[in-house]
Design an enzyme around this catalytic site. Sequence first.
Site, PDB file in Angstrom:
ATOM      1  N   ASP A 108     -68.667  31.422  44.375  1.00 16.58           N
ATOM      2  CA  ASP A 108     -68.141  32.773  44.579  1.00 16.58           C
ATOM      3  C   ASP A 108     -66.665  32.741  44.989  1.00 16.58           C
ATOM      4  O   ASP A 108     -66.224  31.795  45.646  1.00 16.58           O
ATOM      5  CB  ASP A 108     -68.974  33.462  45.679  1.00 16.58           C
ATOM      6  CG  ASP A 108     -68.752  34.958  45.711  1.00 16.58           C
ATOM      7  OD1 ASP A 108     -68.151  35.504  44.767  1.00 16.58           O
ATOM      8  OD2 ASP A 108     -69.177  35.592  46.698  1.00 16.58           O
TER       9      ASP A 108
ATOM     10  N   HIS B 288     -61.004  32.210  37.437  1.00 16.70           N
ATOM     11  CA  HIS B 288     -62.167  31.595  36.778  1.00 16.70           C
ATOM     12  C   HIS B 288     -61.798  30.243  36.163  1.00 16.70           C
ATOM     13  O   HIS B 288     -62.591  29.304  36.185  1.00 16.70           O
ATOM     14  CB  HIS B 288     -62.733  32.540  35.711  1.00 16.70           C
ATOM     15  CG  HIS B 288     -63.341  33.789  36.278  1.00 16.70           C
ATOM     16  ND1 HIS B 288     -64.226  33.768  37.347  1.00 16.70           N
ATOM     17  CD2 HIS B 288     -63.205  35.096  35.946  1.00 16.70           C
ATOM     18  CE1 HIS B 288     -64.598  35.012  37.637  1.00 16.70           C
ATOM     19  NE2 HIS B 288     -63.996  35.833  36.815  1.00 16.70           N
TER      20      HIS B 288
ATOM     21  N   LEU C  28     -77.375  12.250  36.935  1.00 15.51           N
ATOM     22  CA  LEU C  28     -77.412  13.580  37.548  1.00 15.51           C
ATOM     23  C   LEU C  28     -77.984  14.615  36.579  1.00 15.51           C
ATOM     24  O   LEU C  28     -77.614  14.661  35.407  1.00 15.51           O
ATOM     25  CB  LEU C  28     -75.979  14.002  37.925  1.00 15.51           C
ATOM     26  CG  LEU C  28     -75.851  15.435  38.468  1.00 15.51           C
ATOM     27  CD1 LEU C  28     -76.396  15.517  39.895  1.00 15.51           C
ATOM     28  CD2 LEU C  28     -74.401  15.912  38.418  1.00 15.51           C
TER      29      LEU C  28
END
Length: 260
Positions: free
Chosen positions: A29, A46, A140
């Site tokens: 956020d 962004h 991962l």
Amino acid sequence: MHSMISDKPALAAQQRPFGAPAHVGVIMDGNGRWAASRGLPRLEGHRRGLEALRGAVRAAIDFGLDYLTVYSFSMENWSRPMQEVADLMGLLKRFIRHDLSDLDKANVKIRVIGRRDDLQEDIRTLLVEAEEATSANTGLNLVVAFNYGARQEIAAAARALAEDVAAGRVKACDIDETLFAQRLDTAGIPDPDLIIRTSGEKRLSNFLMWQAAYSEFVFLPMHWPDFDRKAFAAALAEFGSRERRFGGVTPAVEAGKART
Ligand code: FPP
């Protein structure tokens, strides 16, 4: 893209210090506020957010996490201006097109959760490609929550089970948490141990609501583009200092060694 005799780095689970989480979820956020505070357009926030995401993936590999789930686009994000929605779709495309081969080389396995039907055909194709190209990887697990919403996910699971019952495949009395969880997008993925949210907000915003039943939360004041390896390490240290009881008592209390 992947051979059976792999030269890719193995999962560093054994390097994971005792008490470190296996699965971390991240609510990324504050990109907009980061940009606004610098007089920059939201898209720049962004873009920098995507850089921070790349760093977080590298750190997650180095820290030996098994799973990293990132909230990249929520179902509620459709209500943003059309241009911003298009920018976020563009960044997802850029991320997959540009980073897929590096992620594959790093032995990362990609899985995407969320509703695909509303997405453009080219994005849906890219997501399938990313999952298929990395499906044999053993490092991962990067879970990308894109067009994801927990309430919608839970409603869809209930719908799927209702259809199973109607078709006689499942008995209503057999529906329990385990069976329900198998109908969620996250079927087979362990629940997140830790959820990190940047930018100071202290809420879940429709992210992994079922799966977060026993998650620890770390809320950081910094905006997502400023989230770096040091902040990630500090959040993991904070997690390590917490005592998780899952509704039970501490081992010390159980052994009668503590007063309460
Ligand atoms: C929240 O910031 C972030 C998002 C809505 C999207 C997260 C996207 C990225 C980290 C970069 C792109 C990566 C992909 C894979 C699409 P905000 O815009 O809500 O910030 P604000 O609350 O300050 O306005």
